[in-house]
Structures are given as structure tokens and as C-alpha cells.
Design an enzyme around this catalytic site. Structure first.
Site, mmCIF file in Angstrom:
data_model
loop_
_atom_site.group_PDB
_atom_site.id
_atom_site.type_symbol
_atom_site.label_atom_id
_atom_site.label_comp_id
_atom_site.label_asym_id
_atom_site.label_seq_id
_atom_site.Cartn_x
_atom_site.Cartn_y
_atom_site.Cartn_z
ATOM 1 N N ASN A 79 78.466 52.146 92.845
ATOM 2 C CA ASN A 79 77.648 53.358 92.978
ATOM 3 C C ASN A 79 76.213 53.026 92.585
ATOM 4 O O ASN A 79 75.984 52.128 91.775
ATOM 5 C CB ASN A 79 78.196 54.437 92.038
ATOM 6 C CG ASN A 79 77.395 55.729 92.104
ATOM 7 O OD1 ASN A 79 77.018 56.189 93.180
ATOM 8 N ND2 ASN A 79 77.116 56.321 90.949
ATOM 9 N N ASP A 81 79.646 57.755 86.093
ATOM 10 C CA ASP A 81 78.482 56.900 85.835
ATOM 11 C C ASP A 81 78.674 56.003 84.606
ATOM 12 O O ASP A 81 77.706 55.633 83.936
ATOM 13 C CB ASP A 81 77.199 57.746 85.693
ATOM 14 C CG ASP A 81 76.870 58.508 86.961
ATOM 15 O OD1 ASP A 81 77.163 57.992 88.058
ATOM 16 O OD2 ASP A 81 76.319 59.624 86.871
HETATM 17 C C1 GAR Z 1 69.684 58.525 95.526
HETATM 18 O O1 GAR Z 1 68.544 58.704 94.708
HETATM 19 C C2 GAR Z 1 70.884 58.136 94.688
HETATM 20 O O2 GAR Z 1 70.563 57.297 93.611
HETATM 21 C C3 GAR Z 1 71.326 59.484 94.188
HETATM 22 O O3 GAR Z 1 71.190 60.340 95.298
HETATM 23 C C4 GAR Z 1 70.135 59.855 96.127
HETATM 24 C C5 GAR Z 1 70.680 59.681 97.520
HETATM 25 O O4 GAR Z 1 69.668 59.398 98.417
HETATM 26 N N1 GAR Z 1 72.665 59.447 93.700
HETATM 27 C C6 GAR Z 1 73.083 60.150 92.653
HETATM 28 O O5 GAR Z 1 72.360 60.898 92.030
HETATM 29 C C7 GAR Z 1 74.539 59.936 92.300
HETATM 30 N N2 GAR Z 1 74.826 60.522 91.038
HETATM 31 P P1 GAR Z 1 69.988 58.825 99.860
HETATM 32 O O6 GAR Z 1 71.006 59.791 100.498
HETATM 33 O O7 GAR Z 1 68.680 58.896 100.575
HETATM 34 O O8 GAR Z 1 70.531 57.449 99.720
#
Ligand code: GAR
Length: 206
Positions: free
Chosen positions: A112, A150
């Protein structure tokens, strides 16, 4: 042999795109066999289709009547990943907690990306949490997925300095830039079988 990836998304899919670009440029020795989303309108599904990658929306609502609906959902996701020959499951903006049922199907092969330097600011809105805490540095982390949210062993991280006047949007944008570098790098280490997990510590073999 290229590592067979299955990518789970919920949103716009910019990390998915960074992974696909890295594969195309030869920085990542992998293939994306399937992209699965729990949201029908996830932008990442379109991005994947444009690149000729198989996509699937699996609707959580279909499982609403089942006793263990989260597990039942995950078993369907897991089966689909297996049917597509997936070796490593990549959560890329997948905003759904994965149950042990799915994690057990891919032991030490599920990763992740999270927009903070874990263990700081786990869960939702990590960038907002960092700003509200008054942190001076945040960043992003790629980690193995374990049952605690996490909490799995950290594979790699990149720091991002928080500037005075940063907003959730400006900070998120700078962190995202680093995410796009970090995720392909982490996956390449996995593809090269250079990751050795020793308790909480992930050793990178040379
Ligand atoms: C990213 O910033 C990722 O790190 C976060 O969601 C976003 C997805 O962006 N994930 C989390 O917060 C998981 N807990 P994307 O769809 O453009 O890759």
C-alpha cells in the site's frame, strides 16, 4: 519474469498511471494484469482501459445482505486477482479496509502507499492530519499490508518538507509527486525479489 500485478483503486488513479509509465519506460519489470475498483466512477478505471488493461468494478452494495459482507467482497476480489494470475496486489488509493481473508490469499505480497511518514498520521486525511498537528515534515510510505490499518512493515519512504502557508491541496500535491517516484521504486525491489521481511524491518538486498 515480469512481476504480475493486480492494482486496487477507488479514485483518480495517478499512482496507477505512474506505475504504468514506469513499466513502459523499463524502470519497473512488471505487468498490470487487472485493475479492480470498488467505485464505479473511479477515474483510474478509464486510464487503465485507455492503456488496454483489463478493469473490473466490483460493487460493494451487491454484498450488503451477506453476514460477513466485507469478507465476502474480499473473497470475490481475491478470486478475481488469482484468476488473472496476480502475484502481487498493489493498493493505490484504495479507500477500503482490506480484511484478513484477502490478505491471507497474498501473504507478504500486498503493498500500500500512504501519504505520510508512517507511523505518523495513519488512516484518512493524512495530509490534513499532518498540517493540523503542526508537523514540519511529512511525506509518503510504501508498506506491506497487514491486518492493522497502515501498520505493516515499511518498505520505503520519502520525506516532504511542510512550508508555512501550505494547504491540504498544496501539501498533497507535493507528496503525490514523491509518491509517483516511490511506488515504482518499491515495486521494482519486489520484482527483483530484493525485499526480505524480518519482523517489522524490511531489508533491501543488494
Ligand atoms: C494518494 O495520495 C494515496 O497515497 C492515498 O490516496 C491518494 C490516491 O491518489 N491513499 C491513502 O490515503 C490510503 N490510505 P491516486 O488515486 O491519484 O493514486
Amino acid at each position: 519474469m515480469a512481476l504480475a500485478l493486480g492494482v486496487l483503486i477507488s479514485g483518480r488513479g495517478s499512482n496507477l498511471l505512474a506505475i504504468l509509465d514506469a513499466i513502459q519506460d523499463g524502470r519497473l519489470d512488471a505487468n498490470v494484469n487487472i485493475v479492480i475498483s470498488n467505485k464505479e466512477n473511479a477515474g483510474g478505471l478509464e486510464l487503465a482501459k485507455e492503456r488496454g488493461i483489463q478493469t473490473k468494478f466490483i460493487d460493494p452494495k451487491t454484498f450488503a445482505q451477506e453476514n460477513n459482507r466485507r469478507e465476502a467482497y474480499d473473497l470475490v476480489v481475491g478470486k478475481m486477482l488469482q484468476e488473472h494470475g496476480v502475484e502481487c496486489v498493489v493498493l493505490a488509493g484504495y479507500m477500503r479496509i482490506v480484511t484478513p481473508a484477502l490478505i491471507r490469499m497474498f501473504p507478504s505480497k500486498m503493498v500500500n502507499i500512504h501519504p505520510s511518514l508512517l507511523p505518523s498520521f495513519p488512516g484518512l486525511d493524512a495530509q490534513r492530519q499532518a498540517l493540523e498537528w503542526g508537523a514540519k515534515v511529512s511525506g509518503c510510505s510504501v508498506h506491506f499490508v497487514t491486518e492493522g490499518v497502515d501498520e505493516g512493515p515499511i518498505i520505503c519512504q520519502k520525506p516532504v518538507v511542510i512550508n508555512q502557508g501550505d494547504t491540504v491541496e498544496t501539501l498533497s500535491e507535493r507528496i503525490l509527486e514523491q509518491e509517483h517516484r516511490l511506488y515504482p521504486e518499491a515495486l521494482q525491489l519486489m520484482a527483483q525479489e530484493r525485499l526480505q521481511v524480518d519482523g517489522r524491518t524490511v531489508r533491501i538486498l543488494h
